[in-house]
Design a protein around this motif. Structure first.
Motif, PDB file in Angstrom:
ATOM      1  N   ASP A  98       1.457  -1.062  -0.002  1.00 20.79           N
ATOM      2  CA  ASP A  98      -0.199  -0.434  -0.654  1.00 20.79           C
ATOM      3  C   ASP A  98       0.701   0.969   0.010  1.00 20.79           C
ATOM      4  O   ASP A  98       0.973   2.518  -0.247  1.00 20.79           O
ATOM      5  CB  ASP A  98      -1.348   0.210   1.359  1.00 20.79           C
ATOM      6  CG  ASP A  98      -0.428  -0.386   2.432  1.00 20.79           C
ATOM      7  OD1 ASP A  98       0.848  -1.176   2.429  1.00 20.79           O
ATOM      8  OD2 ASP A  98      -0.799   0.345   3.626  1.00 20.79           O
ATOM      9  N   ALA A 101       2.312   1.488  -3.638  1.00 22.31           N
ATOM     10  CA  ALA A 101       1.269   2.398  -4.647  1.00 22.31           C
ATOM     11  C   ALA A 101       1.111   3.126  -4.050  1.00 22.31           C
ATOM     12  O   ALA A 101       0.736   4.542  -4.933  1.00 22.31           O
ATOM     13  CB  ALA A 101      -0.107   1.471  -4.039  1.00 22.31           C
ATOM     14  N   ASP A 102       0.663   4.088  -3.200  1.00 15.66           N
ATOM     15  CA  ASP A 102       0.416   5.335  -2.486  1.00 15.66           C
ATOM     16  C   ASP A 102       1.199   5.593  -3.241  1.00 15.66           C
ATOM     17  O   ASP A 102       1.671   7.580  -3.840  1.00 15.66           O
ATOM     18  CB  ASP A 102       0.186   5.518  -1.343  1.00 15.66           C
ATOM     19  CG  ASP A 102      -0.097   6.965  -0.628  1.00 15.66           C
ATOM     20  OD1 ASP A 102      -0.679   8.126  -1.441  1.00 15.66           O
ATOM     21  OD2 ASP A 102       1.158   7.846   0.491  1.00 15.66           O
ATOM     22  N   GLU A 103       2.640   6.037  -3.297  1.00 17.37           N
ATOM     23  CA  GLU A 103       3.804   7.180  -3.407  1.00 17.37           C
ATOM     24  C   GLU A 103       3.998   6.923  -4.648  1.00 17.37           C
ATOM     25  O   GLU A 103       4.356   8.143  -5.773  1.00 17.37           O
ATOM     26  CB  GLU A 103       5.243   6.131  -2.638  1.00 17.37           C
ATOM     27  CG  GLU A 103       5.828   6.649  -1.466  1.00 17.37           C
ATOM     28  CD  GLU A 103       7.131   5.665  -0.838  1.00 17.37           C
ATOM     29  OE1 GLU A 103       7.485   5.137  -1.697  1.00 17.37           O
ATOM     30  OE2 GLU A 103       7.029   5.958   0.553  1.00 17.37           O
ATOM     31  N   LEU A 104       3.597   5.648  -5.972  1.00 16.90           N
ATOM     32  CA  LEU A 104       3.953   5.785  -6.964  1.00 16.90           C
ATOM     33  C   LEU A 104       2.379   5.889  -7.520  1.00 16.90           C
ATOM     34  O   LEU A 104       2.741   6.308  -8.311  1.00 16.90           O
ATOM     35  CB  LEU A 104       4.175   3.864  -7.668  1.00 16.90           C
ATOM     36  CG  LEU A 104       5.838   3.850  -7.311  1.00 16.90           C
ATOM     37  CD1 LEU A 104       6.187   2.464  -7.685  1.00 16.90           C
ATOM     38  CD2 LEU A 104       7.077   5.039  -7.922  1.00 16.90           C
ATOM     39  N   GLU A 105       1.534   6.286  -6.978  1.00 12.29           N
ATOM     40  CA  GLU A 105       0.613   6.877  -7.154  1.00 12.29           C
ATOM     41  C   GLU A 105      -0.146   5.551  -8.256  1.00 12.29           C
ATOM     42  O   GLU A 105      -0.862   5.771  -9.599  1.00 12.29           O
ATOM     43  CB  GLU A 105       0.546   8.036  -7.893  1.00 12.29           C
ATOM     44  CG  GLU A 105       0.618   9.251  -6.795  1.00 12.29           C
ATOM     45  CD  GLU A 105       0.946  10.431  -7.765  1.00 12.29           C
ATOM     46  OE1 GLU A 105       0.438  10.864  -8.437  1.00 12.29           O
ATOM     47  OE2 GLU A 105       1.074  11.350  -6.857  1.00 12.29           O
ATOM     48  N   GLU A 106       0.208   4.619  -7.993  1.00 12.43           N
ATOM     49  CA  GLU A 106      -0.329   3.523  -8.926  1.00 12.43           C
ATOM     50  C   GLU A 106      -1.144   2.435  -8.213  1.00 12.43           C
ATOM     51  O   GLU A 106      -2.586   2.590  -6.771  1.00 12.43           O
ATOM     52  CB  GLU A 106       0.379   2.109  -9.573  1.00 12.43           C
ATOM     53  CG  GLU A 106       1.756   2.901 -10.122  1.00 12.43           C
ATOM     54  CD  GLU A 106       1.306   3.149 -11.923  1.00 12.43           C
ATOM     55  OE1 GLU A 106       0.073   2.605 -11.852  1.00 12.43           O
ATOM     56  OE2 GLU A 106       1.306   4.024 -12.262  1.00 12.43           O
ATOM     57  N   ASN A 107      -1.809   1.853  -9.553  1.00 11.12           N
ATOM     58  CA  ASN A 107      -3.275   1.023  -8.292  1.00 11.12           C
ATOM     59  C   ASN A 107      -2.992  -0.098  -7.278  1.00 11.12           C
ATOM     60  O   ASN A 107      -2.034  -0.789  -7.983  1.00 11.12           O
ATOM     61  CB  ASN A 107      -4.153   0.332  -9.633  1.00 11.12           C
ATOM     62  CG  ASN A 107      -5.045  -0.877  -9.288  1.00 11.12           C
ATOM     63  OD1 ASN A 107      -4.453  -1.745  -8.608  1.00 11.12           O
ATOM     64  ND2 ASN A 107      -5.714  -0.360  -9.612  1.00 11.12           N
ATOM     65  N   GLU A 108      -3.831  -0.189  -6.128  1.00  7.85           N
ATOM     66  CA  GLU A 108      -3.119  -1.882  -5.557  1.00  7.85           C
ATOM     67  C   GLU A 108      -3.414  -2.085  -5.945  1.00  7.85           C
ATOM     68  O   GLU A 108      -1.825  -3.253  -5.819  1.00  7.85           O
ATOM     69  CB  GLU A 108      -3.960  -0.878  -4.101  1.00  7.85           C
ATOM     70  CG  GLU A 108      -3.142  -1.796  -2.838  1.00  7.85           C
ATOM     71  CD  GLU A 108      -3.697  -1.176  -1.321  1.00  7.85           C
ATOM     72  OE1 GLU A 108      -3.268  -2.446  -0.515  1.00  7.85           O
ATOM     73  OE2 GLU A 108      -4.272  -0.236  -1.757  1.00  7.85           O
TER      74      GLU A 108
END
Length: 148
Positions: A98, A101-108
């Motif tokens: 998580d 995903a948050d740092e890369l702004e990608e779908n978890e």
């Protein structure tokens, strides 16, 4: 093709000039020897075949389409490889799915799948091998989605 052949030119040079003149303008007046006569027959037979041009265009369009699909796949793989490398660097630092995903702004869910594949390659994280396995997994998912 517009040049002149000297009088003492060899037979090969004359045939070449005749061939180039025919290629430049494939008219009956440029059929001057056996080579251009045979070429002219082939051209005429080919032009008479109604479906030849259609088949040629279809094969050309298919080749063009396949090349474009290959380019798109290559670009897609390059994008996945870049993302995989970033995910692997973050996994090596011990970050969670998580958080990555948050740092890369990608779908978890996507990051989760990447991490599942990447963990098999820890601690070295061979990005090329991970990418290959990940791409295969993505193709399987696409096939399953298509079947449903």
């Amino acid at each position: 093709t517009k040049g002149k052949v000297s009088e003492n030119a060899g037979a090969g040079e004359k045939r070449l000039k005749n061939l180039l003149m025919y290629i430049n303008s494939s008219t009956d007046s440029n059929v001057t020897d056996e080579t251009t006569r045979r070429l002219d027959q082939i051209v005429k037979i080919t032009k008479e075949k109604k479906d030849f041009g259609v088949r040629y265009m279809k094969s050309w369009l298919l080749e063009k389409k396949l090349k474009e699909e290959g380019r798109q796949e290559g670009r897609q793989e390059g994008e996945w490889l870049a993302l995989l490398r970033m995910v692997c660097r973050k996994l090596a630092k011990g970050k969670s799915v998580d958080m990555i995903a948050d740092e890369l702004e990608e779908n978890e869910e996507t990051i989760k799948v990447i991490c599942e594949v990447a963990k098999k390659y820890a601690p070295d994280y061979d990005a090329e091998a991970i990418c290959k396995e990940f791409m295969e997994k993505m193709k399987e998912v696409e096939k399953e989605a298509y079947i449903v």
